[in-house]
Design a protein around this motif. Structure first.
Motif, mmCIF file in Angstrom:
data_model
loop_
_atom_site.group_PDB
_atom_site.id
_atom_site.type_symbol
_atom_site.label_atom_id
_atom_site.label_comp_id
_atom_site.label_asym_id
_atom_site.label_seq_id
_atom_site.Cartn_x
_atom_site.Cartn_y
_atom_site.Cartn_z
ATOM 1 N N TYR A 210 55.037 49.599 36.340
ATOM 2 C CA TYR A 210 55.607 48.739 37.381
ATOM 3 C C TYR A 210 54.604 48.471 38.496
ATOM 4 C CZ TYR A 210 58.827 47.130 41.014
ATOM 5 O OH TYR A 210 59.455 46.407 42.004
ATOM 6 N N ASN B 297 59.469 42.275 33.198
ATOM 7 C CA ASN B 297 60.364 43.403 32.965
ATOM 8 C C ASN B 297 60.479 43.724 31.479
ATOM 9 O OD1 ASN B 297 60.732 43.377 35.692
ATOM 10 N ND2 ASN B 297 62.909 42.842 35.641
ATOM 11 N N GLN C 157 65.474 50.319 40.184
ATOM 12 C CA GLN C 157 66.258 49.311 40.884
ATOM 13 C C GLN C 157 65.875 47.898 40.458
ATOM 14 O OE1 GLN C 157 68.755 50.366 42.803
ATOM 15 N NE2 GLN C 157 68.099 52.463 42.327
ATOM 16 N N LYS C 158 64.608 47.700 40.090
ATOM 17 C CA LYS C 158 64.140 46.373 39.695
ATOM 18 C C LYS C 158 64.318 46.130 38.195
ATOM 19 C CE LYS C 158 62.740 45.218 43.821
ATOM 20 N NZ LYS C 158 63.360 44.111 44.586
#
Length: 302
Positions: A237, A172, A89-90
């Motif tokens: 993450y 990211n 989702q991120k």
């Protein structure tokens, strides 16, 4: 009276000849039936050959189909379980690189399988020293392709996402590049070992490896790729709270190990001449894939 006697004798001779003809035709038909029975039912060798033919066709058609179906269904189940994880989702770029990585490992490993099948068909795997050098050279060669192509896939994904969403995240990006390189190289290594073992076993049991390797790679490859991608992305993450350097270390390890793989392949007499020839189509394939992927995903991310 004499004429009557002659006519009766002629009639009796004609009847005898007709009976003889019928008997001979019946005997011929009986012999034909018996011969057919001997050929189709009585001869055990022909029956065994026919049963073996049907068994081989069933094995080569049904078994690969079942293996491929199990792999496809399993990959769908795994993807349905992981697509809701926080990292997906991120870091939405993971959805972009996933199809490319799955196609990449299939391309690289099928090329390896075709090279080994060629050596099997020309009977070059009898020498264990020859086989060892061939295995080492092919695995190192695939690792080079996987490192370069996975890095290119991650860069293209970041470029596409930045162009569509007008935003860029360094954290990211590092997670995506490290995850892409780890997933591609580890998946290819596992599949290479499985495919090489399968080729050697099929050769030992006199089976055709060309009909079994594709479904095996499809079944195992998609599951392994999805599992490794989800596990590595989640692990990296979770390091964003102060241990981002781990992602940089992963990328640095692959950059440093790449020259070593190149050195090993160049020194390998079986794979040195195909090093540059094999990298060009991989890079061009990734480029064309991402050109199409950009226009496909442009509407979805806008």
């Amino acid at each position: 009276m004499a004429s009557n006697t002659t006519d009766s004798s002629d009639q009796s001779n004609t009847a005898e000849r007709s009976l003889d003809t019928n008997d001979s035709s019946n005997a011929t038909s009986n012999e034909t039936i018996e011969d057919g029975q001997d050929e189709n039912f009585v001869n055990p060798e022909k029956r065994l050959e026919r049963i073996q033919w049907w068994w081989d066709k069933t094995l080569y058609v049904l078994l690969p189909l079942l293996i491929a179906a199990i792999g496809t269904i399993g990959a769908g189940l795994v993807f349905g379980a992981i697509d809701g994880w926080p990292v997906f989702q991120k870091v939405t770029e993971l959805f972009i690189i996933l199809p490319s990585l799955m196609g990449l490992k299939g391309n690289l490993d099928m090329n390896l399988a075709s090279r080994f099948c060629k050596q099997v068909n020309v009977d070059n795997l009898k020498d264990y020293k020859f086989m060892l050098f061939l295995i080492l050279g092919n695995i190192c060669y695939v690792q080079i392709q996987a490192i370069i192509a996975s890095f290119a896939v991650a860069i293209f994904a970041l470029t596409v996402n930045a162009a569509i969403n007008q935003r860029f995240s360094v954290n990211n990006s590092v997670i995506l590049i490290a995850t892409s390189m780890f997933t591609a190289t580890t998946t290819c290594f596992i599949l290479d070992i499985v495919l090489i073992a399968a080729i050697i076993l099929t050769k030992r049991f006199s089976l055709d490896p060309d009909k079994l390797l594709t479904p095996i790679a499809n079944c195992i490859g998609d599951l392994v790729c999805l599992a490794l991608l989800a596990a590595m992305a989640t692990a990296l993450y979770e390091t964003l709270d102060g241990r981002t350097w781990i992602s940089y270390i992963v990328i640095l390890i692959y950059i440093l190990i790449l020259p070593f793989w190149v050195y090993v392949v160049i020194r390998n007499k079986f794979m040195g001449h195909v090093l540059m020839e094999g990298l060009r189509p991989i890079i061009l394939g990734v480029k064309h894939m991402w050109t199409l992927r950009y226009w496909t995903d442009k509407g979805a991310f806008s």
